[in-house]
Design a protein around this motif. Structure first.
Motif, PDB file in Angstrom:
ATOM      1  N   LEU A 316       0.739  -1.292  -0.008  1.00 47.17           N
ATOM      2  CA  LEU A 316      -0.201  -0.017  -0.145  1.00 47.17           C
ATOM      3  C   LEU A 316       0.908   1.225  -0.058  1.00 47.17           C
ATOM      4  O   LEU A 316       1.593   1.582   1.264  1.00 47.17           O
ATOM      5  N   PRO A 317       1.101   1.711  -1.355  1.00 50.06           N
ATOM      6  CA  PRO A 317       2.288   2.818  -1.219  1.00 50.06           C
ATOM      7  C   PRO A 317       1.562   4.000  -0.351  1.00 50.06           C
ATOM      8  O   PRO A 317       0.459   4.691  -0.311  1.00 50.06           O
ATOM      9  N   CYS A 318       2.532   4.540   0.541  1.00 51.92           N
ATOM     10  CA  CYS A 318       2.467   5.574   1.651  1.00 51.92           C
ATOM     11  C   CYS A 318       3.603   6.524   1.358  1.00 51.92           C
ATOM     12  O   CYS A 318       4.826   6.352   1.557  1.00 51.92           O
ATOM     13  N   PHE A 319       3.122   7.813   1.082  1.00 46.08           N
ATOM     14  CA  PHE A 319       4.161   9.042   1.124  1.00 46.08           C
ATOM     15  C   PHE A 319       4.434   9.002   2.640  1.00 46.08           C
ATOM     16  O   PHE A 319       3.776   8.620   3.397  1.00 46.08           O
ATOM     17  N   PRO A 333      -3.908  -0.527  -5.128  1.00 45.42           N
ATOM     18  CA  PRO A 333      -3.472  -1.655  -5.681  1.00 45.42           C
ATOM     19  C   PRO A 333      -4.686  -2.766  -5.444  1.00 45.42           C
ATOM     20  O   PRO A 333      -4.700  -4.082  -6.089  1.00 45.42           O
ATOM     21  N   THR A 334      -5.545  -2.435  -4.519  1.00 45.67           N
ATOM     22  CA  THR A 334      -6.767  -3.641  -4.255  1.00 45.67           C
ATOM     23  C   THR A 334      -7.782  -3.469  -5.289  1.00 45.67           C
ATOM     24  O   THR A 334      -8.734  -4.409  -5.315  1.00 45.67           O
ATOM     25  N   GLY A 335      -7.894  -2.244  -5.848  1.00 45.52           N
ATOM     26  CA  GLY A 335      -8.979  -2.003  -6.762  1.00 45.52           C
ATOM     27  C   GLY A 335     -10.327  -1.662  -6.033  1.00 45.52           C
ATOM     28  O   GLY A 335     -11.308  -1.478  -6.689  1.00 45.52           O
ATOM     29  N   LEU A 336     -10.433  -1.563  -4.705  1.00 42.76           N
ATOM     30  CA  LEU A 336     -11.466  -1.589  -3.795  1.00 42.76           C
ATOM     31  C   LEU A 336     -11.618  -0.208  -3.724  1.00 42.76           C
ATOM     32  O   LEU A 336     -10.551   0.735  -3.637  1.00 42.76           O
ATOM     33  N   THR A 337     -12.866   0.429  -3.578  1.00 45.39           N
ATOM     34  CA  THR A 337     -13.053   1.899  -3.157  1.00 45.39           C
ATOM     35  C   THR A 337     -12.711   2.072  -1.607  1.00 45.39           C
ATOM     36  O   THR A 337     -12.413   1.175  -1.006  1.00 45.39           O
ATOM     37  N   SER A 338     -12.157   3.363  -1.288  1.00 47.61           N
ATOM     38  CA  SER A 338     -11.908   3.389   0.194  1.00 47.61           C
ATOM     39  C   SER A 338     -12.881   3.100   1.102  1.00 47.61           C
ATOM     40  O   SER A 338     -12.303   2.381   2.271  1.00 47.61           O
ATOM     41  N   GLU A 339     -14.234   3.265   0.785  1.00 45.10           N
ATOM     42  CA  GLU A 339     -15.332   2.600   1.890  1.00 45.10           C
ATOM     43  C   GLU A 339     -15.140   1.314   1.677  1.00 45.10           C
ATOM     44  O   GLU A 339     -15.207   0.430   2.749  1.00 45.10           O
ATOM     45  N   GLN A 340     -15.045   0.504   0.553  1.00 42.07           N
ATOM     46  CA  GLN A 340     -15.211  -0.996   0.605  1.00 42.07           C
ATOM     47  C   GLN A 340     -14.139  -1.476   1.246  1.00 42.07           C
ATOM     48  O   GLN A 340     -14.090  -2.506   1.962  1.00 42.07           O
ATOM     49  N   PHE A 341     -12.731  -0.894   1.126  1.00 34.92           N
ATOM     50  CA  PHE A 341     -11.508  -1.111   1.770  1.00 34.92           C
ATOM     51  C   PHE A 341     -11.740  -1.217   3.506  1.00 34.92           C
ATOM     52  O   PHE A 341     -11.477  -2.393   4.100  1.00 34.92           O
ATOM     53  N   GLY A 363      -9.636  12.363  -1.339  1.00 35.16           N
ATOM     54  CA  GLY A 363      -9.240  11.323  -0.490  1.00 35.16           C
ATOM     55  C   GLY A 363      -9.646  10.030  -1.006  1.00 35.16           C
ATOM     56  O   GLY A 363      -9.279   8.965  -0.503  1.00 35.16           O
ATOM     57  N   GLU A 364     -10.500   9.770  -2.116  1.00 35.53           N
ATOM     58  CA  GLU A 364     -10.717   8.487  -2.441  1.00 35.53           C
ATOM     59  C   GLU A 364      -9.664   7.771  -3.046  1.00 35.53           C
ATOM     60  O   GLU A 364      -8.580   8.495  -3.772  1.00 35.53           O
ATOM     61  N   GLY A 365      -9.425   6.494  -2.741  1.00 33.41           N
ATOM     62  CA  GLY A 365      -8.320   5.689  -3.270  1.00 33.41           C
ATOM     63  C   GLY A 365      -7.146   5.750  -2.110  1.00 33.41           C
ATOM     64  O   GLY A 365      -6.273   5.183  -2.243  1.00 33.41           O
ATOM     65  N   PHE A 366      -7.604   6.218  -0.904  1.00 32.38           N
ATOM     66  CA  PHE A 366      -6.624   6.312   0.192  1.00 32.38           C
ATOM     67  C   PHE A 366      -7.408   5.651   1.634  1.00 32.38           C
ATOM     68  O   PHE A 366      -8.727   6.056   1.644  1.00 32.38           O
ATOM     69  N   ALA A 386      -1.877  -6.963   5.991  1.00 38.49           N
ATOM     70  CA  ALA A 386      -1.166  -7.778   4.738  1.00 38.49           C
ATOM     71  C   ALA A 386      -2.207  -8.800   4.375  1.00 38.49           C
ATOM     72  O   ALA A 386      -1.916  -9.097   3.123  1.00 38.49           O
ATOM     73  N   ARG A 387      -2.469  -9.767   5.219  1.00 41.48           N
ATOM     74  CA  ARG A 387      -3.330 -10.638   4.767  1.00 41.48           C
ATOM     75  C   ARG A 387      -4.508 -10.020   3.947  1.00 41.48           C
ATOM     76  O   ARG A 387      -4.970 -10.714   3.034  1.00 41.48           O
ATOM     77  N   PHE A 388      -5.157  -9.008   4.119  1.00 39.82           N
ATOM     78  CA  PHE A 388      -6.147  -8.415   3.687  1.00 39.82           C
ATOM     79  C   PHE A 388      -5.814  -8.154   2.443  1.00 39.82           C
ATOM     80  O   PHE A 388      -6.564  -8.452   1.166  1.00 39.82           O
ATOM     81  N   VAL A 389      -4.728  -7.388   2.216  1.00 41.48           N
ATOM     82  CA  VAL A 389      -4.509  -6.821   0.820  1.00 41.48           C
ATOM     83  C   VAL A 389      -4.094  -8.037  -0.068  1.00 41.48           C
ATOM     84  O   VAL A 389      -4.271  -8.131  -1.241  1.00 41.48           O
ATOM     85  N   LYS A 390      -3.342  -9.070   0.682  1.00 39.51           N
ATOM     86  CA  LYS A 390      -2.836 -10.273  -0.462  1.00 39.51           C
ATOM     87  C   LYS A 390      -4.366 -10.978  -0.998  1.00 39.51           C
ATOM     88  O   LYS A 390      -4.382 -11.065  -2.123  1.00 39.51           O
ATOM     89  N   LYS A 391      -5.304 -11.213  -0.320  1.00 41.86           N
ATOM     90  CA  LYS A 391      -6.439 -11.585  -0.579  1.00 41.86           C
ATOM     91  C   LYS A 391      -7.065 -10.881  -1.668  1.00 41.86           C
ATOM     92  O   LYS A 391      -7.680 -11.436  -2.498  1.00 41.86           O
ATOM     93  N   HIS A 392      -6.883  -9.380  -1.663  1.00 36.98           N
ATOM     94  CA  HIS A 392      -8.013  -8.527  -2.501  1.00 36.98           C
ATOM     95  C   HIS A 392      -7.215  -7.921  -3.338  1.00 36.98           C
ATOM     96  O   HIS A 392      -7.568  -7.103  -4.373  1.00 36.98           O
ATOM     97  N   LYS A 393      -5.642  -8.219  -3.549  1.00 36.42           N
ATOM     98  CA  LYS A 393      -4.865  -7.687  -4.701  1.00 36.42           C
ATOM     99  C   LYS A 393      -5.485  -7.871  -6.099  1.00 36.42           C
ATOM    100  O   LYS A 393      -5.887  -8.941  -6.330  1.00 36.42           O
ATOM    101  N   LYS A 394      -5.601  -6.977  -7.021  1.00 33.76           N
ATOM    102  CA  LYS A 394      -5.881  -7.062  -8.271  1.00 33.76           C
ATOM    103  C   LYS A 394      -5.129  -7.915  -9.147  1.00 33.76           C
ATOM    104  O   LYS A 394      -3.952  -7.879  -8.805  1.00 33.76           O
TER     105      LYS A 394
END
Ligand code: PLP
Length: 394
Positions: A316-319, A333-341, A363-366, A386-394
């Motif tokens: 999850l790229p973070c400045f 990278p997950t393709g989800l909206t920020s609410e879905q995420f 703020g959408e996408g973050f 990490a588990r969540f991102v792995k499962k949902h990664k596009k």
């Protein structure tokens, strides 16, 4: 925008119907009754107020100091706050008539808007921004005007982008750095550019500096301290974040006398004065709380490094946020909206974050992750994410 259709709903004012309930609170209702949740949600310190600060208030209560204070706030608190601003940033405000003690920066924001706005006056602000910014403008009859900011520019704002939004109706520019929700700071040069634009166009700058003490890459630049801007600036500050005093409800506004007089008129009819014990506690904070602030900021900095590296490592790229206590990673990278995420992460992994969309379109996408929580919780939250991102990664 919520327009109520029921008979009673129709009696609610248009201004109130125009604003939505805070996206943060709405999300936290979902949390109620859930066990084992790690919250990177609500933006407040996990520390209790340092005891010597609380104790000062307790002692004042024991002595029966439970009466109203002056509308402007206890003189000693006004004096100490002005002295603090002078020592820290070299700016001079008069305790007698250039400062108002408020019920947090929340009240100060509302007063500032109501004191300066006529119907349809415009206030320029960044997108994303703190949830109360557009709401207070709308409630005061004004119109918020957004300037998009992005991760590409570390969520700082360019003076030229603000200038492009100035119209005959522009009354003020509202900035809040270090930023909630992004953790961005404004480099001094960018503030100087902004100051030049405000001066040229005779526009008020309202600068919400509630996170001024929470910076991790050198000292904060106070907008009012820049050359020639003090007369056009309303500076807002408070005790909630730096001293872990969110529940006490005490903050302040400093500005030229005419503006403070206008704000005080509203304050005296609606609030009377900030809570007396809270003002006593704030006096103690200014007198003896410096070491606590430094220790807490050091600790936030350690947590900041862990969470920013952790988020980047899990994809999850973070400045790098250089202020406040928020990380604002991209969840694209997950393709989800920020609410879905955020909803998915809460339901599947019991980690609470706030959808970036709660802070504006940009703020959408973050998502906003508040790292004012223990290192152990941050580390566990990162594992679950990490588990969540792995499962949902596009
Ligand atoms: N301004 C910003 C940017 C905030 O993040 C908050 C609280 O989260 C406030 C103002 C309100 O602060 P206070 O507790 O002083 O009302």
């Amino acid at each position: 925008m919520t327009t109520k259709k029921s008979p009673l709903g129709k009696l609610i004012s248009d201004r109130t119907n125009k604003i939505s309930p805070s996206g943060i609170r709405k999300f936290f209702d979902l949390l109620q009754g859930m066990e084992g949740v790690i919250s990177l949600g609500v933006g407040e310190p996990d520390y209790a107020t340092p005891w010597h600060i609380s104790e000062a208030a307790v002692k004042s209560l024991e002595k029966g100091y439970t009466i109203y204070t002056s509308n402007s706030g206890i003189l000693e608190l006004r004096e100490l706050t002005c002295q603090y601003l002078k020592d820290k940033y070299g700016i001079n405000y008069k305790p007698a008539d250039e400062i108002l003690i408020t019920v947090g920066v929340s009240e100060a924001l509302d007063l500032a808007m109501r004191a300066i706005l006529n119907p349809a006056d415009e206030v320029i602000m960044t997108d994303p921004h703190y949830v109360a910014y557009d709401a207070t403008v709308i409630l005061a009859g004004g119109k918020p005007v957004m300037v998009p900011t992005s991760a590409k520019n570390n969520f700082a704002v360019e003076a030229k982008d603000i200038e492009a939004k100035i119209t005959k109706k522009t009354k003020a520019i509202l900035i809040g750095f270090p930023s909630n929700p992004t953790g961005a700071i404004m480099p001094r040069q960018k503030l100087l550019d902004l100051a030049a634009v405000a001066k040229k166009n005779n526009i008020i700058v309202i600068s919400d500096e509630i996170y001024a003490r929470l910076t991790y890459d050198g000292e904060h630049t106070c907008f009012a301290s820049l050359p020639g801007v003090k007369n056009n600036t309303i500076l807002l500050g408070g005790f909630s974040k730096a001293y872990a005093m969110t529940g006490w409800r005490v903050g302040y506004a400093v500005a030229p006398e005419e503006i403070i007089t206008a704000m005080t008129k509203i304050h005296q009819y609606t609030i009377m004065c900030a809570p007396t014990p809270a003002q006593v506690a704030a006096i103690e904070a200014l007198k003896t709380g410096e070491t606590d602030v430094v220790e807490m900021v050091d600790d936030y900095n350690r947590r900041r490094k862990v969470i920013v590296k952790g988020l980047n490592d899990i994809g999850l790229p973070c400045f790098e946020p250089k202020g406040a206590f928020y990380a604002f990673p991209s969840i694209k990278p997950t393709g989800l909206t920020s609410e879905q995420f955020s909803e998915g992460l809460l339901k599947e992994e019991k980690v609470a974050v706030v959808p970036g969309s709660a802070f504006g379109k940009c703020g959408e996408g973050f998502v906003r992750c508040c790292y004012a929580t223990s290192l152990a919780d941050i580390e566990e939250a990162l594992k679950r994410m990490a588990r969540f991102v792995k499962k949902h990664k596009k």
